[in-house]
Design an enzyme around this catalytic site. Structure first.
Site, PDB file in Angstrom:
ATOM      1  N   HIS A 161      28.836  78.955 -15.405  1.00  0.00           N
ATOM      2  CA  HIS A 161      28.363  78.698 -17.368  1.00  0.00           C
ATOM      3  C   HIS A 161      28.010  77.195 -16.374  1.00  0.00           C
ATOM      4  O   HIS A 161      28.020  76.285 -15.716  1.00  0.00           O
ATOM      5  CB  HIS A 161      29.128  78.371 -17.867  1.00  0.00           C
ATOM      6  CG  HIS A 161      28.872  78.598 -19.639  1.00  0.00           C
ATOM      7  ND1 HIS A 161      27.445  78.290 -19.976  1.00  0.00           N
ATOM      8  CD2 HIS A 161      28.821  78.556 -20.929  1.00  0.00           C
ATOM      9  CE1 HIS A 161      27.105  79.156 -20.744  1.00  0.00           C
ATOM     10  NE2 HIS A 161      28.454  79.317 -21.344  1.00  0.00           N
ATOM     11  N   ALA A 162      26.975  77.104 -17.176  1.00  0.00           N
ATOM     12  CA  ALA A 162      26.221  75.259 -17.161  1.00  0.00           C
ATOM     13  C   ALA A 162      27.289  74.857 -17.155  1.00  0.00           C
ATOM     14  O   ALA A 162      28.303  74.440 -17.974  1.00  0.00           O
ATOM     15  CB  ALA A 162      24.853  75.277 -18.407  1.00  0.00           C
ATOM     16  N   SER A 163      26.824  73.551 -16.397  1.00  0.00           N
ATOM     17  CA  SER A 163      27.816  72.495 -16.413  1.00  0.00           C
ATOM     18  C   SER A 163      27.934  71.495 -17.381  1.00  0.00           C
ATOM     19  O   SER A 163      28.912  70.991 -17.761  1.00  0.00           O
ATOM     20  CB  SER A 163      27.540  71.837 -15.453  1.00  0.00           C
ATOM     21  OG  SER A 163      27.452  71.838 -13.770  1.00  0.00           O
ATOM     22  N   GLY A 212      17.918  81.841 -17.576  1.00  0.00           N
ATOM     23  CA  GLY A 212      18.067  80.687 -17.013  1.00  0.00           C
ATOM     24  C   GLY A 212      16.800  80.073 -16.565  1.00  0.00           C
ATOM     25  O   GLY A 212      15.814  80.631 -17.162  1.00  0.00           O
ATOM     26  N   GLU A 234      17.077  87.003 -16.784  1.00  0.00           N
ATOM     27  CA  GLU A 234      16.289  86.440 -18.129  1.00  0.00           C
ATOM     28  C   GLU A 234      15.662  85.295 -17.978  1.00  0.00           C
ATOM     29  O   GLU A 234      16.424  84.105 -17.616  1.00  0.00           O
ATOM     30  CB  GLU A 234      16.786  86.513 -19.332  1.00  0.00           C
ATOM     31  CG  GLU A 234      16.130  86.704 -20.115  1.00  0.00           C
ATOM     32  CD  GLU A 234      16.535  85.646 -21.316  1.00  0.00           C
ATOM     33  OE1 GLU A 234      15.806  84.774 -21.121  1.00  0.00           O
ATOM     34  OE2 GLU A 234      17.791  85.151 -21.566  1.00  0.00           O
ATOM     35  N   LEU A 235      14.796  84.783 -17.371  1.00  0.00           N
ATOM     36  CA  LEU A 235      14.189  83.574 -16.930  1.00  0.00           C
ATOM     37  C   LEU A 235      13.610  82.573 -18.658  1.00  0.00           C
ATOM     38  O   LEU A 235      13.731  83.317 -19.188  1.00  0.00           O
ATOM     39  CB  LEU A 235      13.446  83.454 -16.147  1.00  0.00           C
ATOM     40  CG  LEU A 235      14.369  84.577 -14.760  1.00  0.00           C
ATOM     41  CD1 LEU A 235      12.992  84.626 -13.416  1.00  0.00           C
ATOM     42  CD2 LEU A 235      15.627  83.683 -14.791  1.00  0.00           C
ATOM     43  N   CYS A 268      14.147  80.594 -24.906  1.00  0.00           N
ATOM     44  CA  CYS A 268      13.776  81.233 -24.157  1.00  0.00           C
ATOM     45  C   CYS A 268      12.849  82.096 -25.680  1.00  0.00           C
ATOM     46  O   CYS A 268      11.126  82.478 -25.055  1.00  0.00           O
ATOM     47  CB  CYS A 268      13.645  82.517 -23.093  1.00  0.00           C
ATOM     48  SG  CYS A 268      14.867  81.222 -22.282  1.00  0.00           S
ATOM     49  N   GLU A 365       6.442  76.081 -20.020  1.00  0.00           N
ATOM     50  CA  GLU A 365       7.459  76.411 -21.162  1.00  0.00           C
ATOM     51  C   GLU A 365       8.214  74.803 -21.392  1.00  0.00           C
ATOM     52  O   GLU A 365       8.688  73.834 -21.083  1.00  0.00           O
ATOM     53  CB  GLU A 365       9.038  77.648 -20.699  1.00  0.00           C
ATOM     54  CG  GLU A 365       9.459  77.770 -21.955  1.00  0.00           C
ATOM     55  CD  GLU A 365      10.607  78.166 -21.547  1.00  0.00           C
ATOM     56  OE1 GLU A 365      11.971  79.294 -22.649  1.00  0.00           O
ATOM     57  OE2 GLU A 365      11.466  78.338 -20.670  1.00  0.00           O
TER      58      GLU A 365
END
Length: 461
Positions: A161-163, A212, A234-235, A268, A365
């Site tokens: 997971h994200a930190s 991400g 999935e960006l 996103c 973005e």
């Protein structure tokens, strides 16, 4: 980036964690491989029982884990509770529908006979341990929409997971264990992003999924390509929100506000580029700007807050750079556009008009509550502007004309077209994009089959 909970509302570091060492990572990889050998043979009914139990526990924990998510990444707490409820719903959906989605397929009898077989079928079998590299913006939902179908298909998961959301990551591991899944079915790896490449190269990892940034997706795809491993990416997204003259303009403007600022604008699939026909542009711009100005910005733990802080100081700085570049290049700021004083990583709801192709915000973005307005002379120009983006995740179209709907569905370069409404993910519908928004699909039957070995079984006559 340290593995830590840092409250974005005030910048205070609440908890820090040491990254797992090589010995612990090896133990977990061995455990995942060993667990898969037995878990893959379990019945759908047993998997469904465990997943439904996880959903029940998540419902019970909803208020508590919502506060954790809000404290870790700043989403308004009401939205965090809704995210937890959505995850439980998705778990139950896959528990119910996985047997039919992965049922054996029988080819046409004429084709079976023509092949020289007495009978034949197509069977969906699990691949093995899957590495999931997940982001912070929907710290429960992004993981569950991978984990629920993967576990129901008979795979096991390892989560990087994200930190900045370590407590949520550890909660997920604990949730599945409390539900009765054996330890190796779902494990959280507390590691930095630099450790992902080596893990992905390990032969025990059979596939990977990443949600991400585009650079992160490129890195994972490159390594997976070298190792010949399946990936789903999935960006980013810079979704268009098109409004035509026949639309209910007031309703479109109202929905547009929510579509842009959901999750503090850090989504996103949030609408980011608002492309409005000249005949209704002024009216839409006025209503939309009024709605953005009226939003309640504040402490995300307060019930009335609609927009909280951005998740990181770096994220706010990146957003500011895009807005400042647009302003210097001639864009008009209709509201917002200035960092507020005080603690926390807040940024006001902002509307920019007069965007041109040379501005960075046209190509990149904007991950925060910043909207860009475009004026389109006709349907052709609206389609042209909508497709003038490196991304193609989803899209929103507002019109009452059936012919216009058909044209948008045919020509918009996106993984979804939402007519007279805003993009939202649902377990029954496939989710994913084209172009630099990635490839592969999550959710629905398409998502559960992404990490399956599609096996042809042929019996001679």
């Amino acid at each position: 980036m340290p593995i830590a909970t840092v409250n974005p509302a005030n910048g205070e570091t609440l908890k820090t964690y040491e990254a797992m060492d090589e010995e612990e990572l090896e133990r977990r990889l061995r455990l995942a491989e060993a667990t898969f050998r037995t878990y893959r043979t379990t019945a759908f009914a047993d998997r469904a029982r465990l997943l439904n139990r996880a959903a029940d526990l998540l419902d019970e924990d909803g208020a508590e884990i919502a506060r954790v998510m809000t404290t870790e990444m700043g989403k308004p707490v009401r939205q965090a509770r809704a995210e937890a409820a959505k995850c439980a719903k998705a778990m139950r959906w896959y528990a119910e529908h996985a047997p039919e989605l992965l049922a054996d397929e029988r080819p046409a009898e004429s084709d079976v006979k023509d092949s020289g077989a007495s009978h034949a079928l197509v069977r969906y079998r699990p691949l093995g341990p899957v590495l999931a590299v997940m982001p912070w913006n929907f710290p429960l939902w992004q993981v569950v929409r991978f984990a629920a179908p993967a576990l129901m298909a008979g795979n096991v998961g390892l989560l990087k997971h994200a930190s900045n959301v370590p407590q949520t990551a550890l909660y997920l591991e604990d949730l599945f264990h409390r539900a009765g899944f054996t330890e190796g079915c779902f494990q959280t790896l507390l590691i930095g992003s630099g450790a992902v490449d080596e893990i992905l190269r390990d032969e025990r990892i059979r596939a990977a999924t990443l949600t991400g940034s585009e650079p992160a997706g490129r890195a994972v795809a490159a390594t997976a390509g070298q190792m010949v491993k399946k990936t789903v990416l999935e960006l980013g997204g810079s979704d268009p929100f098109v409004v035509m003259p026949s639309a209910d303009v007031d309703r479109a403007a109202e929905v547009a506000v929510t579509a842009r600022v959901q999750n503090n604008g850090q989504s996103c699939i949030a609408a980011k580029r608002f492309i409005v026909h000249s005949d209704v542009y002024d009216r839409f711009a006025e209503r939309f700007t009024e709605g953005m100005k009226a939003l309640k910005v504040g402490d995300p733990l307060e019930e009335e807050t609609e927009v909280g802080p951005l998740a990181s100081e770096r994220g706010r700085a990146d957003l500011e750079e895009l807005v400042d570049d647009a302003r210097r290049s001639g864009a008009t700021v209709l509201c917002g556009g200035e960092r507020p004083d005080g603690p926390g990583w807040y940024y006001p709801p902002t509307v920019l008009a007069g965007i041109d192709r040379e501005m960075r915000i046209h190509r990149e973005e904007a991950f925060g509550p910043v909207a860009t307005l475009y004026r389109a002379a006709d349907l052709d120009e609206a389609v042209l502007i909508a497709n003038d983006s490196p991304f193609g995740l989803s899209s929103n179209v507002w019109t009452r004309e059936a012919a216009e709907v058909d044209r948008f569905v045919r020509d918009l370069e996106a993984g979804g077209v939402y007519v007279n409404g805003m993009t939202a993910s649902h377990p029954a519908f496939p989710f994913g994009g084209v172009k630099r928004s990635g490839y592969g699909r999550e959710l629905s039957g398409h998502g559960i089959r992404e990490f399956c070995n599609i096996t042809t079984v042929w019996h001679g006559a």
